[in-house]
Structure formats: C-alpha cells, structure tokens
Design a protein around this motif. Structure first.
Motif, mmCIF file in Angstrom:
data_model
loop_
_atom_site.group_PDB
_atom_site.id
_atom_site.type_symbol
_atom_site.label_atom_id
_atom_site.label_comp_id
_atom_site.label_asym_id
_atom_site.label_seq_id
_atom_site.Cartn_x
_atom_site.Cartn_y
_atom_site.Cartn_z
ATOM 1 N N ASP A 120 4.110 -16.046 50.982
ATOM 2 C CA ASP A 120 4.566 -15.351 52.286
ATOM 3 C C ASP A 120 4.285 -13.848 52.373
ATOM 4 O OD1 ASP A 120 5.517 -17.849 53.446
ATOM 5 O OD2 ASP A 120 7.503 -17.753 52.319
ATOM 6 N N GLU A 121 3.694 -13.374 51.577
ATOM 7 C CA GLU A 121 3.187 -12.018 51.748
ATOM 8 C C GLU A 121 1.550 -12.030 51.351
ATOM 9 O OE1 GLU A 121 5.128 -9.481 48.791
ATOM 10 O OE2 GLU A 121 7.267 -9.590 49.764
ATOM 11 N N GLY A 122 0.932 -10.833 51.873
ATOM 12 C CA GLY A 122 -0.378 -10.511 51.519
ATOM 13 C C GLY A 122 -1.288 -11.261 52.305
ATOM 14 N N TYR A 123 -1.069 -12.119 53.364
ATOM 15 C CA TYR A 123 -2.182 -12.776 53.953
ATOM 16 C C TYR A 123 -2.433 -11.847 55.283
ATOM 17 C CZ TYR A 123 2.047 -14.163 56.801
ATOM 18 O OH TYR A 123 3.108 -14.190 57.428
ATOM 19 N N ALA A 124 -3.566 -12.125 55.897
ATOM 20 C CA ALA A 124 -4.010 -11.197 57.167
ATOM 21 C C ALA A 124 -2.873 -11.528 58.371
ATOM 22 C CB ALA A 124 -5.118 -12.063 57.834
ATOM 23 N N GLY A 125 -2.401 -10.552 58.806
ATOM 24 C CA GLY A 125 -1.429 -10.282 59.816
ATOM 25 C C GLY A 125 -0.114 -10.619 59.397
ATOM 26 N N GLY A 126 0.135 -10.664 58.027
ATOM 27 C CA GLY A 126 1.296 -10.824 57.624
ATOM 28 C C GLY A 126 2.123 -9.713 56.892
ATOM 29 N N PRO A 127 3.164 -9.573 56.392
ATOM 30 C CA PRO A 127 3.602 -8.550 55.580
ATOM 31 C C PRO A 127 2.712 -8.404 54.415
ATOM 32 C CG PRO A 127 5.141 -10.228 55.120
ATOM 33 C CD PRO A 127 4.150 -10.770 56.151
#
Length: 146
Positions: A120-127
């Motif tokens: 839930d972190e470290g993806y394109a467009g995310g936190p």
C-alpha cells in the motif's frame, strides 16, 4: 450504449467469483515455527536489514535502528482457495486497513527465502515508501542466515 450495459451485466457475475483475500490479526509467530530464524540479504547476517522471527513476533534491524512487532496480519488466504504451496504471507506494519509492505516467506516455493515487496506504499500515484520500508524492500530477497 446497450452493448456497454450488456457487457457490464456479463462482467458483474464474473467479478463476484474473484476470491477475497482475508488477513487475520495474530500475536507473535508461535504458530509458525518453520519460519523462525534470522534473515538477511543473501543470508549474510553481517548485512542489514536483518529480520529475526521468533515465537514472540518479528524484529527488524534497519540502518542501526531496531523495531519489534508482535501484532501483525497473516494473509491466510493470499494464495487463493485451492493453494497448497509452502509460501506464507504477512503484513507486519498494517494499520487501519493499510498494509505498506508484504512479506512472503518461502517465496517462489523455496524454503528459507523471504521477499518483501511494496503493497500500500511505493506504487505509481500512491504514497511513497517510508525510509524503513524502502530499506526493507531494497534488501529483498532475504535468505535464512548461514
């Protein structure tokens, strides 16, 4: 427009067949003795990050800092309803339904291999990944220490 509505009606039943992943909150790792031990990049426990799994939970040594986790989420159904392999999945830092990283023990069905991937972190467009989580992901794959 009718074709789009018709296609949507056909898709809805198919989507309802997708299995949900259920995570179960656990205290410690006493029920997972085969996963207990020390893990480090390449199995070299002189290197960090280091991860220790024991009956009381998980300990993380990252950039000279230690953190212990006793309450974590076990993704019991992550492999699907009929999964019979040896991989097991955990979310060590989950809060309020957000799980920043995913730990996979016996990754790729290989005993003693641990991978850590962004969730839930470290993806394109995310936190972005926090510094601790970025270091844990960068150290992956981990092997049980020699």
């Amino acid at each position: 427009m009718r074709a789009l509505l018709f296609a949507g009606c056909l898709l809805l039943p198919a989507l309802s067949c997708i299995p949900a992943v259920h995570a179960v909150e656990i205290t410690g790792m006493k029920d997972f003795p085969n996963l207990q031990g020390r893990y480090a990049p390449g199995g070299d426990c002189k290197r960090q990050p280091r991860i220790t799994i024991d009956a009381s939970g998980m300990a993380f040594e990252v950039e000279g800092h230690s953190e212990r986790v006793a309450q974590l989420e076990y993704a019991a159904s992550y492999g699907g309803n009929f999964y019979e392999g040896s991989s097991q999945w955990f979310f060590p830092f989950g809060r309020d339904g957000a799980y920043p990283i995913l730990m996979t023990f016996n990754a790729d069905e290989k005993a003693g291999v641990l991978t850590i991937a962004p969730h839930d972190e470290g993806y394109a467009g995310g936190p972005p990944l926090t510094p601790r989580n970025r270091a844990l992901v960068a150290g992956s794959p981990y092997l049980r220490c020699r």
